[in-house]
Enzyme design. Structure first.
Site, short mmCIF file in Angstrom:
data_model
loop_
_atom_site.label_atom_id
_atom_site.label_comp_id
_atom_site.label_asym_id
_atom_site.label_seq_id
_atom_site.Cartn_x
_atom_site.Cartn_y
_atom_site.Cartn_z
N ASP A 157 1.87 5.35 -5.56
CA ASP A 157 1.18 6.60 -5.19
C ASP A 157 2.09 7.82 -5.31
OD1 ASP A 157 -0.14 8.68 -4.00
OD2 ASP A 157 -0.28 7.78 -2.01
N HIS A 188 -7.69 9.55 4.24
CA HIS A 188 -6.96 8.64 5.12
C HIS A 188 -7.13 9.07 6.57
CE1 HIS A 188 -4.50 7.29 1.54
NE2 HIS A 188 -4.92 6.16 2.07
N GLY A 189 -7.18 8.09 7.46
CA GLY A 189 -7.33 8.39 8.88
C GLY A 189 -8.77 8.76 9.23
N HIS A 229 -9.77 4.30 -0.70
CA HIS A 229 -8.80 4.43 0.40
C HIS A 229 -9.45 5.29 1.48
CE1 HIS A 229 -4.89 2.92 -1.25
NE2 HIS A 229 -5.64 2.90 -2.33
N GLU A 254 -3.01 6.29 -8.10
CA GLU A 254 -3.86 7.18 -7.29
C GLU A 254 -3.94 8.56 -7.92
OE1 GLU A 254 -3.32 6.74 -3.07
OE2 GLU A 254 -3.67 8.89 -2.77
N ASP A 276 0.84 -1.20 0.00
CA ASP A 276 0.00 0.00 0.00
C ASP A 276 0.88 1.26 0.00
OD1 ASP A 276 -2.46 1.15 -0.04
OD2 ASP A 276 -2.84 0.98 2.11
N HIS A 277 0.61 2.15 -0.94
CA HIS A 277 1.30 3.45 -1.01
C HIS A 277 2.83 3.36 -1.06
CE1 HIS A 277 -2.51 5.44 -0.50
NE2 HIS A 277 -2.74 4.68 0.55
N THR A 293 -7.80 2.40 9.68
CA THR A 293 -7.89 3.15 10.95
C THR A 293 -8.95 2.55 11.87
OG1 THR A 293 -7.24 5.10 9.70
CG2 THR A 293 -7.96 5.47 11.96
N SER A 348 -12.38 4.37 6.51
CA SER A 348 -12.74 4.32 7.93
C SER A 348 -13.65 5.47 8.33
CB SER A 348 -11.48 4.40 8.80
OG SER A 348 -10.73 3.23 8.67
ZN LIG Z 1 -4.50 4.32 1.36
#
Ligand SMILES: [Zn+2]
Length: 245
Positions: free
Chosen positions: A39, A118-119, A152, A71, A17-18, A177, A155
């Site tokens: 990415d 993200h997060g 992506h 991405e 990932d990434h 997350t 969460s």
């Molecule tokens: Zn991601």
């Protein structure tokens, strides 16, 4: 990974990932990863296209069966708890660019920015706020790009939006997350319910169980099999799809 594949009768895949450079991506491909997220979405469009195209060619030379994900747009970084909400509207993926990006680079999978991030925000941990996705944009990107799409930073997304996003063309959902939050909660429960315990294998199963519950409930949602089934009636092994960490 090889021994896990031999031990269990369901497929397990490794996704890098990434990766942010060709050197990193090639290292992962040589190590045997099945899929690579290349990415360089922080770069301007033309550079993102050029570098991703180069990466696709290099990675497929190492392993022709490897899947390369590119991405486009801004979905932030880090599976962390953020204090403040970023302005997501600035970096949304445009369908016309998505089409051009996929056609020019030869990627197998596209990760777009469609309201995801993200997060999670602090307020999402307790469920006071939730992420909302741009569903029409997902449908437009899908019909323009014609490749599998990854969400992506899924969460903390509203359940109904996840259902609609999948119906509109999302194929893979990342919820790292949420799993990390569940892991921490489980660990804390393991410690607080046994204040004198010092044996790791008596404490750590609480964290595993807590993560398992989130994985099970998310797989149910993604597969449209929610309901009142007891946990034992349908194990997560029978559900299609993957939860990515
Ligand atoms: Zn991601």
């Amino acid at each position: 990974m090889r021994s896990l594949r031999e031990q269990f009768d369901f497929p397990i895949f490794l996704n890098a990932d990434h990766t942010h450079s060709l050197v990193e991506a090639e290292e992962a491909a040589r190590a045997g990863f099945d899929a690579i997220v290349f990415d360089v979405s922080a770069l301007p469009f033309e550079q993102n296209v050029r570098q991703t195209k180069e990466a696709v060619e290099a990675l497929k030379t190492i392993n022709p069966a490897i899947l390369v994900e590119g991405e486009l747009g801004d979905i932030g970084t880090g599976s962390e708890i953020h204090e403040e909400a970023p302005d997501l509207l600035k970096g949304l993926t445009r369908p016309v660019e998505a089409k051009q990006y996929v056609e020019s680079t030869g990627i197998d999978i596209l990760a777009p920015a469609v309201g995801n991030m993200h997060g999670m925000l602090k307020s999402m941990i307790g469920g006071q706020t939730r992420k909302h996705l741009d569903i029409p944009r997902i449908a437009q990107i899908k019909s323009a790009a014609q490749v599998p799409l990854t969400l992506h930073g899924g969460s903390g997304t509203d359940d109904e939006h996840l259902r609609r996003a999948i119906a509109a063309g999302i194929n893979i959902v990342h919820i790292n997350t949420e799993l990390r939050v569940a892991w921490r909660r489980g660990l804390e429960e393991g410690l607080s319910s046994q204040p004198k315990e010092v044996v790791p294998y008596k404490i750590l199963p609480f964290a595993v169980e807590s993560v398992k519950q989130v994985v099970r409930s998310r797989l149910r949602l993604f597969n449209g099999v929610e309901g009142q089934q007891p946990a034992s009636a349908r194990s997560s092994r029978t559900l299609r799809g993957a939860v990515e960490f």
